[in-house]
Design a protein around this motif. Structure first.
Motif, PDB file in Angstrom:
ATOM      1  N   GLN A  85    -102.027 -76.488  31.798  1.00  0.00           N
ATOM      2  CA  GLN A  85    -102.387 -75.584  30.706  1.00  0.00           C
ATOM      3  C   GLN A  85    -101.363 -74.469  30.492  1.00  0.00           C
ATOM      4  OE1 GLN A  85    -104.212 -76.242  33.365  1.00  0.00           O
ATOM      5  NE2 GLN A  85    -105.202 -74.417  34.252  1.00  0.00           N
ATOM      6  N   SER A  99    -100.563 -82.329  40.098  1.00  0.00           N
ATOM      7  CA  SER A  99    -100.636 -81.118  39.282  1.00  0.00           C
ATOM      8  C   SER A  99    -102.090 -80.797  38.944  1.00  0.00           C
ATOM      9  CB  SER A  99     -99.829 -81.288  37.998  1.00  0.00           C
ATOM     10  OG  SER A  99     -98.469 -81.559  38.287  1.00  0.00           O
ATOM     11  N   ARG A 100    -102.412 -79.526  38.987  1.00  0.00           N
ATOM     12  CA  ARG A 100    -103.777 -79.105  38.680  1.00  0.00           C
ATOM     13  C   ARG A 100    -104.105 -79.446  37.226  1.00  0.00           C
ATOM     14  NH1 ARG A 100    -104.874 -72.886  39.093  1.00  0.00           N
ATOM     15  NH2 ARG A 100    -103.719 -73.274  41.037  1.00  0.00           N
ATOM     16  N   GLY A 101    -105.241 -80.114  37.029  1.00  0.00           N
ATOM     17  CA  GLY A 101    -105.662 -80.500  35.692  1.00  0.00           C
ATOM     18  C   GLY A 101    -104.840 -81.628  35.101  1.00  0.00           C
ATOM     19  N   ASN A 142     -94.794 -78.838  39.597  1.00  0.00           N
ATOM     20  CA  ASN A 142     -96.253 -78.970  39.612  1.00  0.00           C
ATOM     21  C   ASN A 142     -97.014 -77.728  39.150  1.00  0.00           C
ATOM     22  OD1 ASN A 142     -96.814 -81.684  40.405  1.00  0.00           O
ATOM     23  ND2 ASN A 142     -96.045 -81.174  42.447  1.00  0.00           N
ATOM     24  N   PRO A 143     -96.673 -77.161  38.003  1.00  0.00           N
ATOM     25  CA  PRO A 143     -97.489 -76.068  37.477  1.00  0.00           C
ATOM     26  C   PRO A 143     -98.769 -76.642  36.866  1.00  0.00           C
ATOM     27  CG  PRO A 143     -95.833 -76.646  35.877  1.00  0.00           C
ATOM     28  CD  PRO A 143     -95.568 -77.515  37.080  1.00  0.00           C
ATOM     29  N   PRO A 144     -99.825 -75.846  36.720  1.00  0.00           N
ATOM     30  CA  PRO A 144    -101.005 -76.309  35.978  1.00  0.00           C
ATOM     31  C   PRO A 144    -100.609 -76.699  34.554  1.00  0.00           C
ATOM     32  CG  PRO A 144    -101.477 -74.285  37.158  1.00  0.00           C
ATOM     33  CD  PRO A 144     -99.994 -74.500  37.264  1.00  0.00           C
TER      34      PRO A 144
END
Length: 310
Positions: free
Chosen positions: A44, A65-67, A40-42
């Protein structure tokens, strides 16, 4: 400059899927195989993760996940697939809704997309929202893993067989017996239907047995069509396997199905696995639908192990 060969390209796996379907278990298995894993990394920073290093890489991505944006993730996958030095694969873990509901109930975990609480219709709504959100990823996946009735050891074997390191040379062959009522194995490359053979189910003495029992073998192999079928099936498979290996294929799954998945398909799968192993092929055998003794800790141990993964 020539494009990198399949053997020299860096494996980069994007692992996604429904919450509770086994994504975390897949990532742990890949980590045990030597993959660097990031969960779950961003979105971007995906290009940076891929650019930083040369070891096999597995990245977990889901709706938390962020974004998160399914379309953007698909574009990232497309860019990876176009990279000459990358062997990119998208893995999607799924399970049937009643199974996911049971897993969330057993572990008392909250579904990440449920509007509030953790029980009943709220979890169902969360599952439906997530399935709709991730539907484009499932359609584009290189491998869809349905863990509804898959114990954790079988999940590990399937991932290991497909993504074991390149230094494990040669074509890996998976033999899977199954019953047609529960559907075809999604990972199958080749399917054989053996429902034409004599069915032990109708003999009350033989019915409780499985294809591993000698009486079942005697019964099925006495069918006059068994021997010519066996000769033609093994002849075709033996013709094709060296060609698959020569083309650089690393894994091949042969599925053998019958009505219940416990008699005829099990027998033929056992015979085929032994035959190919004796011929020097690397073989893994799974009986998907054959009943097995309860695992230590209770019959639900395998399901509970998966229920702890997302």
């Amino acid at each position: 400059m020539n494009a990198a060969s399949p053997e020299t390209r860096r494996p980069v796996l994007l692992v996604t899927g429904l919450s509770g379907a086994g994504k975390a278990s897949i990532l742990r298995t890949l980590e045990d195989l030597g993959f660097e894993t990031v969960d779950n990394p961003p979105l971007q920073i995906l290009p940076e993760l891929v650019a930083d290093g040369s070891a096999p890489l597995a990245i977990g991505v889901d709706a938390r996940s962020r974004g998160f944006d399914a379309a953007e993730l698909l574009r990232a996958v497309a860019r990876l697939r176009e990279s000459p030095g990358i062997a990119a694969n998208l893995i999607f873990a799924t399970a049937e809704e009643p199974v996911l509901l049971r897993r969330f109930s057993e572990t008392r975990r909250r579904h990440p997309l449920a509007p509030g609480g953790q029980l009943g219709s709220r979890v169902t709504e969360g599952i439906a929202r997530e399935a709709a959100l991730l539907a484009p990823l499932r359609e584009a996946a290189d491998l869809v893993v349905d863990t509804s009735e898959m114990p954790l050891p079988e999940l590990r074997r399937q991932i290991e067989r497909r993504f074991r390191p390149e230094n494990a040379t040669g074509l890996a062959i998976g033999i899977v017996s199954f019953g047609f009522p529960k559907g075809l194995p999604r990972e199958a490359d080749m399917v054989w239907d053996v429902r034409f053979l004599r069915n032990p189910h109708y003999d009350p003495v033989l019915r409780p047995m499985t294809g591993r029992d000698a009486l079942i073998a005697d019964f099925v192999e006495a069918d006059p069509t068994y021997a010519p079928f066996w000769d033609r099936m093994t002849g075709l498979i033996e013709l094709l396997l060296p060609r698959y290996a020569a083309e650089g294929k690393k894994y091949l799954t042969v599925a053998i199905g019958c009505t219940g998945g416990r008699h005829r398909s099990v027998l033929v799968a056992e015979r085929l696995a032994s035959h190919l192993a004796y011929s020097g092929w690397r073989v893994d055998l799974i009986h998907r639908d054959m009943p097995s003794p309860p695992a230590p800790g209770g019959a639900s141990a395998g399901r509970e192990a998966l229920a702890h993964s997302s």
